[in-house]
Each structure stands twice: as C-alpha cells, then as structure tokens.
Design a protein around this motif. Structure first.
Motif, PDB file in Angstrom:
ATOM      1  N   VAL A  47      -7.394   3.432  40.255  1.00 17.38           N
ATOM      2  CA  VAL A  47      -7.493   4.542  39.294  1.00 17.38           C
ATOM      3  C   VAL A  47      -6.154   5.257  39.132  1.00 17.38           C
ATOM      4  CG1 VAL A  47      -8.601   6.758  38.778  1.00 17.38           C
ATOM      5  CG2 VAL A  47      -9.969   4.841  39.656  1.00 17.38           C
ATOM      6  N   ASP A  48      -5.679   5.912  40.193  1.00 20.18           N
ATOM      7  CA  ASP A  48      -4.467   6.723  40.056  1.00 20.18           C
ATOM      8  C   ASP A  48      -3.221   5.869  39.897  1.00 20.18           C
ATOM      9  OD1 ASP A  48      -5.500   9.434  40.256  1.00 20.18           O
ATOM     10  OD2 ASP A  48      -6.117   8.846  42.269  1.00 20.18           O
ATOM     11  N   ASP A  49      -2.475   6.181  38.852  1.00 11.65           N
ATOM     12  CA  ASP A  49      -1.256   5.472  38.477  1.00 11.65           C
ATOM     13  C   ASP A  49      -1.519   4.004  38.148  1.00 11.65           C
ATOM     14  OD1 ASP A  49       0.699   7.644  38.571  1.00 11.65           O
ATOM     15  OD2 ASP A  49       0.079   7.748  40.657  1.00 11.65           O
ATOM     16  N   THR A  50      -2.778   3.740  37.798  1.00 14.64           N
ATOM     17  CA  THR A  50      -3.164   2.460  37.228  1.00 14.64           C
ATOM     18  C   THR A  50      -3.895   2.723  35.911  1.00 14.64           C
ATOM     19  OG1 THR A  50      -3.323   1.405  39.386  1.00 14.64           O
ATOM     20  CG2 THR A  50      -4.489   0.331  37.587  1.00 14.64           C
ATOM     21  N   LEU A  51      -4.951   3.512  35.960  1.00 17.29           N
ATOM     22  CA  LEU A  51      -5.637   3.940  34.742  1.00 17.29           C
ATOM     23  C   LEU A  51      -5.225   5.353  34.336  1.00 17.29           C
ATOM     24  CD1 LEU A  51      -9.276   2.641  35.385  1.00 17.29           C
ATOM     25  CD2 LEU A  51      -7.462   1.541  34.071  1.00 17.29           C
ATOM     26  N   LEU A  52      -5.088   6.228  35.326  1.00 17.73           N
ATOM     27  CA  LEU A  52      -4.682   7.610  35.087  1.00 17.73           C
ATOM     28  C   LEU A  52      -3.328   7.869  35.741  1.00 17.73           C
ATOM     29  CD1 LEU A  52      -8.059   9.413  35.958  1.00 17.73           C
ATOM     30  CD2 LEU A  52      -7.228   8.787  33.675  1.00 17.73           C
ATOM     31  N   SER A  53      -2.523   8.704  35.106  1.00 15.22           N
ATOM     32  CA  SER A  53      -1.176   8.985  35.617  1.00 15.22           C
ATOM     33  C   SER A  53      -1.155  10.278  36.429  1.00 15.22           C
ATOM     34  CB  SER A  53      -0.185   9.117  34.464  1.00 15.22           C
ATOM     35  OG  SER A  53       1.087   9.510  34.943  1.00 15.22           O
ATOM     36  N   THR A  54      -0.533  10.220  37.619  1.00 17.57           N
ATOM     37  CA  THR A  54      -0.330  11.434  38.407  1.00 17.57           C
ATOM     38  C   THR A  54       1.075  12.009  38.201  1.00 17.57           C
ATOM     39  OG1 THR A  54       0.496  10.309  40.390  1.00 17.57           O
ATOM     40  CG2 THR A  54      -1.912  10.581  40.187  1.00 17.57           C
ATOM     41  N   ILE A  55       1.819  11.445  37.279  1.00 15.10           N
ATOM     42  CA  ILE A  55       3.189  11.929  37.060  1.00 15.10           C
ATOM     43  C   ILE A  55       3.222  13.423  36.729  1.00 15.10           C
ATOM     44  CG2 ILE A  55       5.174  11.757  35.505  1.00 15.10           C
ATOM     45  CD1 ILE A  55       4.863   8.743  35.595  1.00 15.10           C
ATOM     46  N   PRO A  56       2.265  13.970  35.932  1.00 16.31           N
ATOM     47  CA  PRO A  56       2.303  15.425  35.698  1.00 16.31           C
ATOM     48  C   PRO A  56       2.226  16.239  36.991  1.00 16.31           C
ATOM     49  CG  PRO A  56       0.882  14.378  34.092  1.00 16.31           C
ATOM     50  CD  PRO A  56       1.244  13.314  35.088  1.00 16.31           C
ATOM     51  N   PHE A  57       1.469  15.761  37.977  1.00 17.47           N
ATOM     52  CA  PHE A  57       1.411  16.459  39.267  1.00 17.47           C
ATOM     53  C   PHE A  57       2.739  16.325  39.999  1.00 17.47           C
ATOM     54  CE2 PHE A  57       0.846  16.184  43.888  1.00 17.47           C
ATOM     55  CZ  PHE A  57       0.268  17.416  44.149  1.00 17.47           C
ATOM     56  N   ARG A  79      -9.628   8.008  46.047  1.00 18.94           N
ATOM     57  CA  ARG A  79     -10.091   9.387  45.887  1.00 18.94           C
ATOM     58  C   ARG A  79     -11.360   9.628  46.702  1.00 18.94           C
ATOM     59  NH1 ARG A  79      -9.524  11.893  39.841  1.00 18.94           N
ATOM     60  NH2 ARG A  79      -7.361  11.267  39.406  1.00 18.94           N
ATOM     61  N   SER A  80     -11.549  10.894  47.065  1.00 20.82           N
ATOM     62  CA  SER A  80     -12.726  11.277  47.831  1.00 20.82           C
ATOM     63  C   SER A  80     -13.977  11.312  46.939  1.00 20.82           C
ATOM     64  CB  SER A  80     -12.499  12.662  48.445  1.00 20.82           C
ATOM     65  OG  SER A  80     -13.705  13.212  48.915  1.00 20.82           O
ATOM     66  N   GLU A  81     -15.128  11.055  47.552  1.00 21.39           N
ATOM     67  CA  GLU A  81     -16.415  11.131  46.846  1.00 21.39           C
ATOM     68  C   GLU A  81     -16.631  12.511  46.237  1.00 21.39           C
ATOM     69  OE1 GLU A  81     -19.783  10.069  45.121  1.00 21.39           O
ATOM     70  OE2 GLU A  81     -18.661   8.603  46.324  1.00 21.39           O
ATOM     71  N   THR A  82     -16.051  13.541  46.837  1.00 18.33           N
ATOM     72  CA  THR A  82     -16.197  14.894  46.301  1.00 18.33           C
ATOM     73  C   THR A  82     -15.550  15.048  44.929  1.00 18.33           C
ATOM     74  OG1 THR A  82     -14.183  15.642  47.437  1.00 18.33           O
ATOM     75  CG2 THR A  82     -16.267  15.887  48.619  1.00 18.33           C
ATOM     76  N   LEU A  83     -14.714  14.108  44.555  1.00 17.48           N
ATOM     77  CA  LEU A  83     -14.029  14.157  43.258  1.00 17.48           C
ATOM     78  C   LEU A  83     -14.720  13.304  42.194  1.00 17.48           C
ATOM     79  CD1 LEU A  83     -10.372  13.904  44.582  1.00 17.48           C
ATOM     80  CD2 LEU A  83     -11.392  15.916  43.502  1.00 17.48           C
ATOM     81  N   ARG A  84     -15.929  12.821  42.476  1.00 16.89           N
ATOM     82  CA  ARG A  84     -16.599  11.909  41.549  1.00 16.89           C
ATOM     83  C   ARG A  84     -16.765  12.535  40.154  1.00 16.89           C
ATOM     84  NH1 ARG A  84     -19.180   7.260  41.453  1.00 16.89           N
ATOM     85  NH2 ARG A  84     -18.916   7.031  43.710  1.00 16.89           N
TER      86      ARG A  84
END
Length: 256
Positions: A111-121, A172-177
């Motif tokens: 997911v992260d930096d594959t489908l969604l970008s964390t660059i803004p963070f 990612r943690s399950e809490t972030l579902r």
C-alpha cells in the motif's frame, strides 16, 4: 644598487601576479563543484545500494544525503524509474500467465509508496533524515489524504480488469483499516478482494515474516499468486515465494 632594487621589485610583482593568476574564481568553482560531485556520487551510491538491498535496516538517511534523497524522490527521475518498473510488470503479464478463470489467479500489492504516496508526510520530516515517529505517521494516515501514485494506479485497474484478484498486504496496523479504506477509495482504488493489515498478534513480528505468513495463507487457500509489487524488500522476503516480484524505488526508509 638601484638597478638591483628595480629588478627585485619586478620579480616580486611577477610572482605576486602568478599567485593571483593561479587563484581565480573559475578554478575555485571547479574545486567546489568537484566536492559537490563527490558527495553526489556518494549519495547516489548509497541510494542504489539501498535499492539493491545491500544497505539494510537503516533508521535514518545519512544527513549529508538528505537533500539528495529529497531531490530524487520529488524528481522526474523517480517517476521514470517507477514507470520503468511498471512497464516490466506489463511485459511480464503479457506473456507469463495462463489465467484459469476459476477465481484463483491473484496479485499482491503493497500500500504505502506503492498505491499511496507518503511523500507529503516525509516532506515535513526531512525525507528520512529524522528517526521515524510512528505516532505522527499514523496520525497523518488517519487523515486519509495520501495521494495515489499514478504509475501504479493504472496498473492496479489493468490487473483487476483481467479478472485477477487483488490482495493488498500492508504493514499498517489494523486500527488504521477505516482510514486506509477511505483513503484508497477517495483516490480511485476499488475492487480489491482483501486488505490485510497487522493485528495485535502481529505487532512483535517482523514485517517480512508477517507478509510471508499472509502469502502462505492465500496460497493455502489455493490462490496462484502471479506477482507482487512493493517498495520494500520485506514485501518479498521469506517463504513461500511468488512467480515474480517487482521493486519500486524508495530510499526514504527501510522496513524489515
């Protein structure tokens, strides 16, 4: 005596002139550029060895390379490198796979930096030059504002439209579902078969072991996993393996 003094003064002036001629702004710029060039070479070498998985488990980007990593991760070269990886996926899919049509053909996306970008963070946190604060990262993820990565967005839908089931396996943690699902849908992803996140039982498990275990469960259910695409080596490590893996560039952080 006068002639000797005049000769001495002339020679002194000539020497001063030679020293002055030897020090000029162009040469100083060349020297300065040489230092910059050496640092650029060092940082490029560091980045490439991260991508090759020779440099592992680093907590921060070397301070002298932060500006270089920032430049790369926001550059057209990062886009070109990512697009090249996606093209290799397409070439592979064009000849590799005889789909059975029984609902068991599958593909895994990180997911992260594959489908969604964390660059803004990471723009706000020195592009990996600061030790990761997980609490701050998760607070940012809860905002569900991560942008889609264009180079994988189209590929996601192309693979789905072939009738291949897509599984998302994230660290990612399950809490972030809820926040993760909202984020994915908000930017246009839909139709995945399952989103696998880390539960309480996985908190003390290394990322690569957790992801390998998730792959095993899918294979035990009879899925033929044709490939994985992700930005971390931990997405591919361990058994069971899949037919192909494709690594996207990311030198801001390392998950093991």
């Amino acid at each position: 005596m006068g002639r000797n003094l005049a000769l001495t003064l002339a020679l002194t002036s000539l020497c001063i002139g030679l020293v002055a001629a030897d020090w000029n702004i162009l040469k100083q710029k060349r020297k300065h550029y040489g230092l910059k060039s050496s640092l650029k070479n060092y940082c490029e070498s560091w980045r490439i060895n991260v991508e090759l998985n020779n440099i592992r488990e680093f907590e921060v980007v070397p301070q002298e390379c932060v500006a270089y990593i920032k430049h790369y991760m926001t550059s057209s070269q990062y886009e070109a490198d990512s697009e090249r990886a996606i093209e290799e996926v397409r070439l592979y899919l064009s000849s590799c796979c005889t789909l059975e049509g029984d609902g068991k053909d599958a593909w895994i996306f990180d997911v992260d930096d594959t489908l969604l970008s964390t660059i803004p963070f990471y723009k706000k946190h020195n592009f990996g030059g600061e030790k990761l604060n997980t609490t701050l990262l998760e607070e940012w993820m809860k905002e569900s504002k991560a942008p889609a990565l264009d180079h994988t967005f189209n590929l996601f839908h192309e693979i789905k439209n072939k009738g291949v089931k897509i599984f998302l396996i994230s660290s990612r943690s399950e809490t972030l579902r809820s926040a993760t699902v909202d984020n994915l849908i908000n930017v246009g992803y839909h139709g995945w078969s399952s989103l696998i996140l880390r539960g309480l039982e996985d908190e003390l498990t290394r990322v690569q072991e957790y992801k390998a275990s998730a792959r095993k469960r899918l294979m035990d259910e009879g899925y033929r996993i044709w490939g994985i695409i992700g930005d971390q080596w931990s997405s591919f490590a361990g058994l069971p393996t899949t037919k192909r893996t494709f690594k996207l560039p990311n030198s801001m952080y390392y998950l093991s």
